[in-house]
Scaffold this motif. Sequence first.
Motif, mmCIF file in Angstrom:
data_model
loop_
_atom_site.group_PDB
_atom_site.id
_atom_site.type_symbol
_atom_site.label_atom_id
_atom_site.label_comp_id
_atom_site.label_asym_id
_atom_site.label_seq_id
_atom_site.Cartn_x
_atom_site.Cartn_y
_atom_site.Cartn_z
ATOM 1 N N SER A 222 0.832 -1.185 -0.033
ATOM 2 C CA SER A 222 -0.018 0.052 -0.144
ATOM 3 C C SER A 222 0.929 1.322 0.003
ATOM 4 C CB SER A 222 -0.820 -0.008 1.195
ATOM 5 O OG SER A 222 -0.157 -0.080 2.491
ATOM 6 N N ARG A 223 0.163 2.201 -0.604
ATOM 7 C CA ARG A 223 0.639 3.640 -0.317
ATOM 8 C C ARG A 223 0.048 4.306 0.882
ATOM 9 N NH1 ARG A 223 -0.572 7.822 -4.479
ATOM 10 N NH2 ARG A 223 1.544 8.799 -3.622
ATOM 11 N N VAL A 224 0.890 5.286 1.453
ATOM 12 C CA VAL A 224 0.319 5.770 3.055
ATOM 13 C C VAL A 224 -0.873 6.178 2.940
ATOM 14 C CG1 VAL A 224 1.309 7.360 4.901
ATOM 15 C CG2 VAL A 224 2.719 6.097 3.306
ATOM 16 N N ILE A 225 -1.163 7.003 1.590
ATOM 17 C CA ILE A 225 -2.497 7.622 1.462
ATOM 18 C C ILE A 225 -3.642 6.566 1.899
ATOM 19 C CG2 ILE A 225 -2.540 7.581 -0.947
ATOM 20 C CD1 ILE A 225 -3.773 10.331 1.228
ATOM 21 N N GLN A 226 -3.267 5.222 1.371
ATOM 22 C CA GLN A 226 -4.409 4.387 1.533
ATOM 23 C C GLN A 226 -4.723 4.271 3.244
ATOM 24 O OE1 GLN A 226 -2.289 1.728 -1.546
ATOM 25 N NE2 GLN A 226 -4.202 0.572 -1.021
ATOM 26 N N HIS A 227 -3.661 4.295 3.744
ATOM 27 C CA HIS A 227 -3.900 4.267 5.434
ATOM 28 C C HIS A 227 -4.709 5.679 5.819
ATOM 29 C CE1 HIS A 227 -1.321 0.758 6.182
ATOM 30 N NE2 HIS A 227 -0.615 0.981 5.005
ATOM 31 N N ILE B 157 5.926 8.135 -5.001
ATOM 32 C CA ILE B 157 6.273 9.255 -4.427
ATOM 33 C C ILE B 157 6.360 10.720 -5.193
ATOM 34 C CG2 ILE B 157 8.257 10.199 -2.691
ATOM 35 C CD1 ILE B 157 6.877 7.769 -1.709
ATOM 36 N N PRO B 158 5.819 11.942 -4.641
ATOM 37 C CA PRO B 158 5.379 12.012 -3.165
ATOM 38 C C PRO B 158 4.156 11.352 -2.887
ATOM 39 C CG PRO B 158 5.296 13.838 -4.406
ATOM 40 C CD PRO B 158 5.730 12.928 -5.417
ATOM 41 N N ASP B 159 3.831 11.028 -1.458
ATOM 42 C CA ASP B 159 2.591 10.385 -0.941
ATOM 43 C C ASP B 159 2.037 11.261 -0.049
ATOM 44 O OD1 ASP B 159 0.858 8.863 0.450
ATOM 45 O OD2 ASP B 159 2.163 6.967 0.214
ATOM 46 N N GLU B 160 0.887 11.860 -0.465
ATOM 47 C CA GLU B 160 0.187 12.452 0.406
ATOM 48 C C GLU B 160 -0.158 12.160 1.718
ATOM 49 O OE1 GLU B 160 -3.907 15.254 0.007
ATOM 50 O OE2 GLU B 160 -3.524 14.050 -1.568
ATOM 51 N N GLY B 161 -0.259 11.103 1.932
ATOM 52 C CA GLY B 161 -0.589 10.313 3.240
ATOM 53 C C GLY B 161 0.484 10.512 4.044
ATOM 54 N N ILE B 162 1.782 10.772 3.776
ATOM 55 C CA ILE B 162 2.977 10.965 4.568
ATOM 56 C C ILE B 162 2.743 12.266 5.051
ATOM 57 C CG2 ILE B 162 5.533 11.455 4.898
ATOM 58 C CD1 ILE B 162 5.876 9.321 2.604
ATOM 59 N N THR B 163 2.516 13.286 4.099
ATOM 60 C CA THR B 163 2.205 14.606 4.636
ATOM 61 C C THR B 163 1.073 14.833 5.544
ATOM 62 O OG1 THR B 163 2.912 15.412 2.570
ATOM 63 C CG2 THR B 163 1.478 16.941 3.328
ATOM 64 N N ASN B 164 0.108 14.109 5.369
ATOM 65 C CA ASN B 164 -1.189 14.273 6.164
ATOM 66 C C ASN B 164 -0.843 13.554 7.533
ATOM 67 O OD1 ASN B 164 -2.615 15.091 3.944
ATOM 68 N ND2 ASN B 164 -3.495 13.428 3.445
ATOM 69 N N PHE B 165 -0.211 12.519 7.551
ATOM 70 C CA PHE B 165 0.103 11.929 9.143
ATOM 71 C C PHE B 165 1.062 13.114 9.822
ATOM 72 C CE2 PHE B 165 -1.277 7.743 7.447
ATOM 73 C CZ PHE B 165 -2.372 7.621 8.519
ATOM 74 N N VAL B 166 2.065 13.372 8.974
ATOM 75 C CA VAL B 166 2.962 14.317 9.737
ATOM 76 C C VAL B 166 2.217 15.593 10.178
ATOM 77 C CG1 VAL B 166 5.063 15.860 9.583
ATOM 78 C CG2 VAL B 166 4.893 13.774 8.499
ATOM 79 N N ARG B 167 1.255 16.277 9.540
ATOM 80 C CA ARG B 167 0.582 17.471 10.109
ATOM 81 C C ARG B 167 -0.377 16.979 11.088
ATOM 82 N NH1 ARG B 167 -4.367 17.829 9.260
ATOM 83 N NH2 ARG B 167 -4.730 16.663 7.456
ATOM 84 N N ASP C 220 18.687 4.006 -5.019
ATOM 85 C CA ASP C 220 19.139 5.659 -5.060
ATOM 86 C C ASP C 220 17.886 6.444 -5.665
ATOM 87 O OD1 ASP C 220 21.551 5.045 -3.822
ATOM 88 O OD2 ASP C 220 22.739 5.351 -5.893
ATOM 89 N N GLY C 221 17.516 5.967 -6.655
ATOM 90 C CA GLY C 221 16.302 6.759 -7.334
ATOM 91 C C GLY C 221 14.952 6.800 -6.246
ATOM 92 N N TRP C 222 14.692 5.819 -5.813
ATOM 93 C CA TRP C 222 13.519 5.709 -4.904
ATOM 94 C C TRP C 222 13.964 6.602 -3.755
ATOM 95 C CZ3 TRP C 222 11.156 0.459 -2.657
ATOM 96 C CH2 TRP C 222 9.929 0.903 -2.134
ATOM 97 N N ARG C 223 14.841 6.485 -3.039
ATOM 98 C CA ARG C 223 15.453 7.181 -2.087
ATOM 99 C C ARG C 223 15.429 8.579 -2.433
ATOM 100 N NH1 ARG C 223 19.910 7.922 -1.250
ATOM 101 N NH2 ARG C 223 20.929 6.039 -1.662
ATOM 102 N N THR C 224 15.956 8.994 -3.253
ATOM 103 C CA THR C 224 15.769 10.576 -3.678
ATOM 104 C C THR C 224 14.769 11.153 -3.685
ATOM 105 O OG1 THR C 224 18.206 10.179 -4.664
ATOM 106 C CG2 THR C 224 16.871 12.134 -5.457
ATOM 107 N N GLN C 225 13.592 10.447 -4.126
ATOM 108 C CA GLN C 225 12.358 11.023 -4.119
ATOM 109 C C GLN C 225 11.767 11.204 -2.792
ATOM 110 O OE1 GLN C 225 10.708 8.028 -6.869
ATOM 111 N NE2 GLN C 225 10.028 9.897 -8.034
ATOM 112 N N LEU C 226 11.972 10.177 -1.914
ATOM 113 C CA LEU C 226 11.562 10.249 -0.379
ATOM 114 C C LEU C 226 12.206 11.483 0.332
ATOM 115 C CD1 LEU C 226 11.486 6.595 0.734
ATOM 116 C CD2 LEU C 226 9.549 8.257 0.607
#
Length: 239
Positions: A25-30, A60-70, A123-129
Amino acid sequence: MIESMVKTTDIQGHKLVGQQGIGGSRVIQHWQVPDEKNNAKQALMGGKVDVFTMAPHLLIPDEGITNFVRLGLEHNANMRFLVQASWYPFDLPAPVQGQTDRRIKDNAQRDNAKIEDLQAAVDGWRTQLEAQAAALNQQHGKACVFIVPVGDAVVKLRAMVVAGEFPGITKQSALFRDPIGHGQGQIMALAAYCNFAAIYRMSPVGHIAPERSINAAQHAILQKIAWDIVSKYPQAGVK
């Protein structure tokens, strides 16, 4: 595994507040799980979470990460958020138009994988994170989002297998259960050691993850890999 590891330390006050899993899953699904069933939101709104971990999908980016951080910071201004940068599914990215598909179709194909190709994918995936984490840290005016470089640790382990430096494992494919990349015990323990190091900002050396398929020599190497990778990676927040 981390629950059992903590019991072998002097850490006081550790508590697993909750957990939530959706396969692949993506974090936004959570985030979109209904509030009454959303263990993650309920834990954050309780204000008793100090560290919140996420293991996102490739997108990535994953809006779920943004929402949970807020949400988390609204209830605990001193929270840390850890985002796992995992190993790449099927070893390599899907091809763009005109390219040959180099993703593995069979687990045995991993035995011919080139370490530099694996590292480039990670590296490519991590750079986006890293970009999303940096933007969130800037938005909130402090370092609160960190990255756990598990994918880099897995590539390091595979490099050691290729070099004949990991006892008991002679093929890269022996570390995985299927083409997508679900890990055997060594991979699972390595991920646990990396997350332990990032959560508690201490070495996992000497604190064994409860995985019986791994012998003592393998545990020692996995612990060293995890600490070397995590402690030397600035975005993990471990000094």
